[in-house]
Design a protein around this motif. Structure first.
Motif, PDB file in Angstrom:
ATOM      1  N   GLY A 131     -13.384   4.390  19.291  1.00  0.00           N
ATOM      2  CA  GLY A 131     -13.564   5.703  18.683  1.00  0.00           C
ATOM      3  C   GLY A 131     -14.128   6.762  19.604  1.00  0.00           C
ATOM      4  O   GLY A 131     -14.887   7.634  19.160  1.00  0.00           O
ATOM      5  N   ASN A 132     -13.745   6.723  20.874  1.00  0.00           N
ATOM      6  CA  ASN A 132     -14.284   7.687  21.846  1.00  0.00           C
ATOM      7  C   ASN A 132     -13.246   8.688  22.339  1.00  0.00           C
ATOM      8  O   ASN A 132     -13.384   9.237  23.426  1.00  0.00           O
ATOM      9  CB  ASN A 132     -14.853   6.927  23.046  1.00  0.00           C
ATOM     10  N   VAL A 133     -12.192   8.932  21.540  1.00  0.00           N
ATOM     11  CA  VAL A 133     -11.138   9.864  21.935  1.00  0.00           C
ATOM     12  C   VAL A 133     -10.994  10.957  20.880  1.00  0.00           C
ATOM     13  O   VAL A 133     -10.925  10.674  19.677  1.00  0.00           O
ATOM     14  CB  VAL A 133      -9.780   9.142  22.122  1.00  0.00           C
ATOM     15  N   ASP A 134     -10.944  12.214  21.336  1.00  0.00           N
ATOM     16  CA  ASP A 134     -10.773  13.359  20.455  1.00  0.00           C
ATOM     17  C   ASP A 134      -9.370  13.946  20.667  1.00  0.00           C
ATOM     18  O   ASP A 134      -9.045  14.428  21.747  1.00  0.00           O
ATOM     19  CB  ASP A 134     -11.835  14.423  20.763  1.00  0.00           C
ATOM     20  N   PHE A 135      -8.529  13.894  19.615  1.00  0.00           N
ATOM     21  CA  PHE A 135      -7.134  14.347  19.732  1.00  0.00           C
ATOM     22  C   PHE A 135      -6.942  15.818  19.368  1.00  0.00           C
ATOM     23  O   PHE A 135      -5.801  16.287  19.290  1.00  0.00           O
ATOM     24  CB  PHE A 135      -6.231  13.491  18.841  1.00  0.00           C
ATOM     25  N   THR A 136      -8.011  16.544  19.174  1.00  0.00           N
ATOM     26  CA  THR A 136      -7.885  17.954  18.791  1.00  0.00           C
ATOM     27  C   THR A 136      -7.058  18.772  19.785  1.00  0.00           C
ATOM     28  O   THR A 136      -6.192  19.562  19.373  1.00  0.00           O
ATOM     29  CB  THR A 136      -9.281  18.586  18.628  1.00  0.00           C
ATOM     30  N   PRO A 137      -7.264  18.632  21.114  1.00  0.00           N
ATOM     31  CA  PRO A 137      -6.451  19.419  22.052  1.00  0.00           C
ATOM     32  C   PRO A 137      -4.957  19.135  21.928  1.00  0.00           C
ATOM     33  O   PRO A 137      -4.135  20.041  22.093  1.00  0.00           O
ATOM     34  CB  PRO A 137      -6.979  18.975  23.431  1.00  0.00           C
ATOM     35  N   VAL A 138      -4.582  17.887  21.614  1.00  0.00           N
ATOM     36  CA  VAL A 138      -3.162  17.530  21.487  1.00  0.00           C
ATOM     37  C   VAL A 138      -2.562  18.214  20.264  1.00  0.00           C
ATOM     38  O   VAL A 138      -1.431  18.716  20.311  1.00  0.00           O
ATOM     39  CB  VAL A 138      -2.995  15.998  21.380  1.00  0.00           C
ATOM     40  N   THR A 139      -3.295  18.253  19.199  1.00  0.00           N
ATOM     41  CA  THR A 139      -2.806  18.865  17.958  1.00  0.00           C
ATOM     42  C   THR A 139      -2.502  20.347  18.160  1.00  0.00           C
ATOM     43  O   THR A 139      -1.516  20.875  17.619  1.00  0.00           O
ATOM     44  CB  THR A 139      -3.844  18.699  16.835  1.00  0.00           C
ATOM     45  N   ASN A 140      -3.313  21.019  18.935  1.00  0.00           N
ATOM     46  CA  ASN A 140      -3.168  22.466  19.112  1.00  0.00           C
ATOM     47  C   ASN A 140      -2.154  22.847  20.192  1.00  0.00           C
ATOM     48  O   ASN A 140      -1.783  24.022  20.306  1.00  0.00           O
ATOM     49  CB  ASN A 140      -4.523  23.091  19.469  1.00  0.00           C
ATOM     50  N   ALA A 141      -1.688  21.903  20.982  1.00  0.00           N
ATOM     51  CA  ALA A 141      -0.782  22.212  22.101  1.00  0.00           C
ATOM     52  C   ALA A 141       0.671  22.206  21.646  1.00  0.00           C
ATOM     53  O   ALA A 141       1.062  21.476  20.736  1.00  0.00           O
ATOM     54  CB  ALA A 141      -0.984  21.201  23.223  1.00  0.00           C
ATOM     55  N   SER A 142       1.482  23.037  22.313  1.00  0.00           N
ATOM     56  CA  SER A 142       2.917  23.083  22.025  1.00  0.00           C
ATOM     57  C   SER A 142       3.647  22.029  22.850  1.00  0.00           C
ATOM     58  O   SER A 142       3.094  21.465  23.801  1.00  0.00           O
ATOM     59  CB  SER A 142       3.466  24.474  22.353  1.00  0.00           C
TER      60      SER A 142
END
Length: 412
Positions: free
Chosen positions: A200-211
């Protein structure tokens, strides 16, 4: 045409990989892309430069290098580790930042052109004479040791992640077989990332916001005399590294690239690729030993395959979703890998001294090595004032300059 000539031409075609169909050349190109991938994205991960820009400029720089070297040198240009310390130093200055580090790298690339001109005018032997092992060995050691605190700072955020990555890299390097053996960095990144996911040490927020598709986030370089002097002199060390890589590639494919296309052309290609990359927000480029290792494994030396790999790197650079995904790799994972990488850089400097049998019973050799190590690691700064303009020479740049002078001044 005689049967003997036909046989010779056939063997040459096999050596170059001309007999391979396009589909297999593409597969080999993808292999070279994966080989360079881990180290190339590691530099922007450490320094804060844009990953997509770094991949894009690695591809463009490689194609430019092949154009300037007449397409005969099977080399790939990726991110250089030598500039990490000065990039971080400039980026940490509140009045400057990464764009000014880019400006220093642009000038560093142009220094290659000066050496290329000297090589063209006087021949490679006379120029290389300024960089004997007693100078280059300690300089390479300084590059690695200067980065040691960076690796520890990244690793200490989560030592468990760092240790897992470190162990994977170590195991692959020692026990790996075949092609896997040349991918310890990539395997360490993948293995460490999987462990980070499971814990549980990965944050996928940047991937969600990228095109999915789009141009990389290019940034223009800025220039300042002080930051240029902090970054550009590193070219002294990387030019030495370049010469060694060209010799290594030539030995692998059994050709003398120092003569054809000539060291002046390879220096020109590497230097301009570095300046072009930094001008638009990428790191310095350098010829990649990882890909030379793949050449030795596959025994396929066709430079076209490297150009295919360069095209794939450009494609990866225009997929922001991929760049954002890579940015989710936790810093401790990169830190664990960096402990090995940065230590290996320093060890290579020691190996340079050992392989060239530098005699440390001679006082001059002890003195030159000692001065380079202390000036490079001790934080020495020499301020220089030129009227209204002032700057300073410090760190590895100062160590390299003093080392070269001492080597020429002190008697054998």
């Amino acid at each position: 045409m005689s049967n003997e000539n036909v046989t010779v031409e056939r063997l040459e075609a096999i050596r170059e990989g001309d007999y391979l169909p396009t589909s297999k050349k593409i597969i080999l190109g993808i292999q070279h892309t994966f080989t360079m991938f881990g180290a190339t994205v590691l530099v922007p991960l450490i320094t804060g430069l844009d990953i997509s820009v770094s991949l894009f400029m690695a591809g463009v720089g490689t194609l430019l290098f092949h154009f300037l070297t007449k397409g005969v040198v099977p080399a790939f240009l990726g991110s250089s580790f030598a500039f990490i310390a000065p990039i971080l130093a400039v980026a940490a200055l509140p009045e400057f930042g990464l764009p000014y580090a880019q400006g220093g790298i642009v000038v560093a690339g142009l220094i290659y052109l000066v050496l290329a001109g000297l090589v063209y005018a006087f021949g490679p032997e006379k120029v290389v004479n300024f960089f004997p092992p007693i100078v280059t060995g300690p300089i390479i050691m300084v590059i690695g040791l200067k980065l040691a605190p960076v690796a520890i700072d990244m690793a200490k955020g989560n030592w468990m992640l760092a240790i897992v990555s470190f162990v994977i890299v170590t195991v692959i390097s020692i026990y790996g077989r075949g092609f896997v053996k040349v991918l310890p960095v990539l395997c360490g990144l993948i293995g460490g990332y999987i462990f980070a996911l499971l814990t549980g040490n990965v944050d996928f927020t940047p991937v969600t916001n990228a095109s999915y598709f789009g141009w990389p986030a290019f940034t223009m370089a800025k220039f300042n005399a002080q930051t240029i002097m902090m970054v550009a002199p590193v070219a002294i060390a990387t030019m030495v590294e370049h010469i060694g890589d060209v010799l290594a590639i030539g030995a692998t494919v059994e050709k003398d690239f120092m003569k054809t296309p000539g060291l002046h052309r390879t220096l020109l290609g590497d230097g301009l690729a570095t300046s072009l990359s930094a001008m638009f927000g990428g790191p310095a480029n350098t010829t990649y030993s990882e890909n030379t290792g793949v050449l030795a494994l596959t025994r396929v030396f066709n430079p076209t395959i490297m150009r295919i790999a360069a095209c794939f790197a450009i494609i990866l650079g225009i997929v922001p979703k991929l760049g954002s995904f890579i940015s989710t790799i936790p810093s401790p994972v990169v830190g664990g890998i960096s402990i090995v990488l940065f230590g290996m850089i320093a060890s290579i400097g020691g190996r340079t001294l050992v392989e060239n049998k530098v005699d440390f019973t001679k006082s001059r050799n002890l003195l030159i090595s000692a001065v380079i190590l202390v000036l490079g690691l001790g934080g020495a700064v020499v301020p220089i004032n030129m009227g209204t303009m002032g700057f300073s020479i410090e760190g590895m740049a100062l160590a390299a300059i003093v080392g070269i002078i001492l080597n020429k001044v002190l008697p054998e």
